[in-house]
Scaffold this motif. Structure first.
Motif, short mmCIF file in Angstrom:
data_model
loop_
_atom_site.label_atom_id
_atom_site.label_comp_id
_atom_site.label_asym_id
_atom_site.label_seq_id
_atom_site.Cartn_x
_atom_site.Cartn_y
_atom_site.Cartn_z
N PHE A 111 0.83 -1.20 0.00
CA PHE A 111 0.00 0.00 0.00
C PHE A 111 0.87 1.25 0.00
N VAL A 112 1.87 1.26 0.86
CA VAL A 112 2.75 2.41 0.95
C VAL A 112 3.49 2.61 -0.37
N GLN A 113 3.99 1.49 -0.95
CA GLN A 113 4.80 1.61 -2.15
C GLN A 113 3.98 1.94 -3.38
N SER A 114 2.76 1.45 -3.45
CA SER A 114 2.02 1.62 -4.69
C SER A 114 0.89 2.63 -4.58
N ASP A 115 -0.02 2.43 -3.64
CA ASP A 115 -1.24 3.24 -3.64
C ASP A 115 -0.96 4.71 -3.34
N ARG A 116 -0.21 4.98 -2.28
CA ARG A 116 0.05 6.38 -1.94
C ARG A 116 0.97 7.05 -2.95
N LEU A 117 2.02 6.38 -3.33
CA LEU A 117 2.92 6.96 -4.33
C LEU A 117 2.23 7.08 -5.67
N LEU A 118 1.39 6.10 -6.02
CA LEU A 118 0.64 6.16 -7.26
C LEU A 118 -0.29 7.35 -7.25
N HIS A 119 -0.96 7.59 -6.13
CA HIS A 119 -1.86 8.74 -6.05
C HIS A 119 -1.10 10.03 -6.24
N LEU A 120 0.07 10.11 -5.62
CA LEU A 120 0.88 11.32 -5.75
C LEU A 120 1.32 11.53 -7.18
N SER A 121 1.69 10.43 -7.88
CA SER A 121 2.22 10.57 -9.24
C SER A 121 1.14 10.86 -10.26
N GLU A 125 -2.47 18.39 -10.64
CA GLU A 125 -1.75 19.43 -9.92
C GLU A 125 -2.65 20.56 -9.45
N THR A 126 -3.83 20.69 -10.03
CA THR A 126 -4.73 21.77 -9.62
C THR A 126 -5.61 21.34 -8.45
N GLU A 127 -5.57 20.05 -8.10
CA GLU A 127 -6.40 19.58 -7.00
C GLU A 127 -5.83 20.06 -5.67
N GLU A 128 -6.72 20.27 -4.70
CA GLU A 128 -6.29 20.56 -3.34
C GLU A 128 -5.70 19.27 -2.77
N PRO A 129 -4.45 19.29 -2.27
CA PRO A 129 -3.86 18.06 -1.78
C PRO A 129 -4.64 17.48 -0.62
N GLY A 130 -4.89 16.16 -0.66
CA GLY A 130 -5.61 15.49 0.41
C GLY A 130 -4.68 15.21 1.58
N GLU A 131 -5.24 14.65 2.64
CA GLU A 131 -4.46 14.38 3.85
C GLU A 131 -3.33 13.41 3.58
N ASP A 132 -3.63 12.33 2.81
CA ASP A 132 -2.59 11.35 2.49
C ASP A 132 -1.45 11.99 1.71
N THR A 133 -1.81 12.85 0.74
CA THR A 133 -0.80 13.49 -0.09
C THR A 133 0.07 14.43 0.73
N ARG A 134 -0.55 15.19 1.62
CA ARG A 134 0.23 16.10 2.48
C ARG A 134 1.18 15.31 3.38
N ALA A 135 0.70 14.19 3.92
CA ALA A 135 1.55 13.35 4.78
C ALA A 135 2.72 12.79 3.99
N LEU A 136 2.46 12.39 2.75
CA LEU A 136 3.52 11.83 1.92
C LEU A 136 4.56 12.89 1.58
N TYR A 137 4.13 14.09 1.23
CA TYR A 137 5.07 15.18 0.97
C TYR A 137 5.92 15.47 2.22
N HIS A 138 5.27 15.48 3.37
CA HIS A 138 5.98 15.72 4.62
C HIS A 138 7.06 14.67 4.84
N CYS A 139 6.71 13.40 4.60
CA CYS A 139 7.67 12.31 4.82
C CYS A 139 8.77 12.31 3.76
N LEU A 140 8.44 12.68 2.54
CA LEU A 140 9.46 12.79 1.50
C LEU A 140 10.53 13.80 1.89
N LYS A 141 10.10 14.92 2.47
CA LYS A 141 11.05 15.96 2.86
C LYS A 141 12.00 15.49 3.95
N LYS A 142 11.60 14.47 4.71
CA LYS A 142 12.43 13.99 5.81
C LYS A 142 13.46 12.96 5.36
N LEU A 143 13.36 12.48 4.11
CA LEU A 143 14.33 11.51 3.61
C LEU A 143 15.68 12.18 3.37
#
Length: 199
Positions: A111-121, A125-143
């Motif tokens: 789920f982490v590898q496909s569904d969330r990353l797939l949603h992000l990809s 771009e004009t959509e308001e980012p959802g909670e999952d997308t914001r969390a993923l961006y936050h975690c990407l910045k911490k890598l």
């Protein structure tokens, strides 16, 4: 293995269009094989990006072979590589949608590898980012920087393979694999921490 196949030297100068025309005229699997082998790396890379594991990407490659044998004899294709990329992506998306309807077939790691990353990809771009997308961006910045860059290139850009990422970042393929593996693991840990914080 699928991703190690390479076009035969004698066919190196033959265009995709010529190989496709040859197969469409004969309908013989042997005439499709050189075209399939030429793009085996692309098939594997796209399937791996969406499905998240080497074994599943290998399986998808064999399914794509059967799909090409069925579709291509009567299908008009102007740009084979682009059409193939879309076909592989759509095949993987269909598989992921089926699994999402049956949660027992999908592990947390997938789920982490496909569904969330797939949603992000694939998000608009004009959509308001959802909670999952914001969390993923936050975690990407911490890598770590190289992990983040490898993950972003592999999952968020079209047509990137291990080799192309290695060349872009002046790394070797083994380093790219390592950064992707560690990046996915660290994303999983971070996202699980975000999920637990909500409870």
């Amino acid at each position: 293995m699928l991703r190690l196949l390479r076009p035969k030297p004698a066919l190196a100068e033959v265009s995709d269009a010529e190989l496709l025309d040859r197969f469409q005229r004969s309908g013989e699997a042997n005439d499709l094989l050189p075209l399939y082998e030429r793009h085996a790396e692309l098939i594997y890379a796209v399937a791996l990006r969406y499905l998240g594991s080497p074994q599943r990407a290998e399986d998808a490659g064999m399914e794509i072979w059967a799909l090409l044998l069925e579709k291509l004899p009567s299908h008009r294709v102007s740009n084979f590589r682009s059409w193939l990329h879309t076909t592989v992506r759509n095949h993987c998306l269909m598989q992921l949608r089926k699994e999402k309807r049956d949660p027992l077939q999908q592990t947390d790691d997938e789920f982490v590898q496909s569904d969330r990353l797939l949603h992000l990809s694939t998000a608009n771009e004009t959509e308001e980012p959802g909670e999952d997308t914001r969390a993923l961006y936050h975690c990407l910045k911490k890598l770590k920087e190289e992990q983040r860059r490898c993950v972003q290139l592999f999952y968020l850009r079209e047509g990137e393979s291990y080799q192309s990422i290695a060349e872009a970042l002046a790394l070797n393929v083994g380093q790219v694999r390592s950064h992707l593996q560690n990046g996915r693991r660290n994303l999983k840990i971070c996202l699980e921490g975000q999920d637990n914080a909500k409870e």
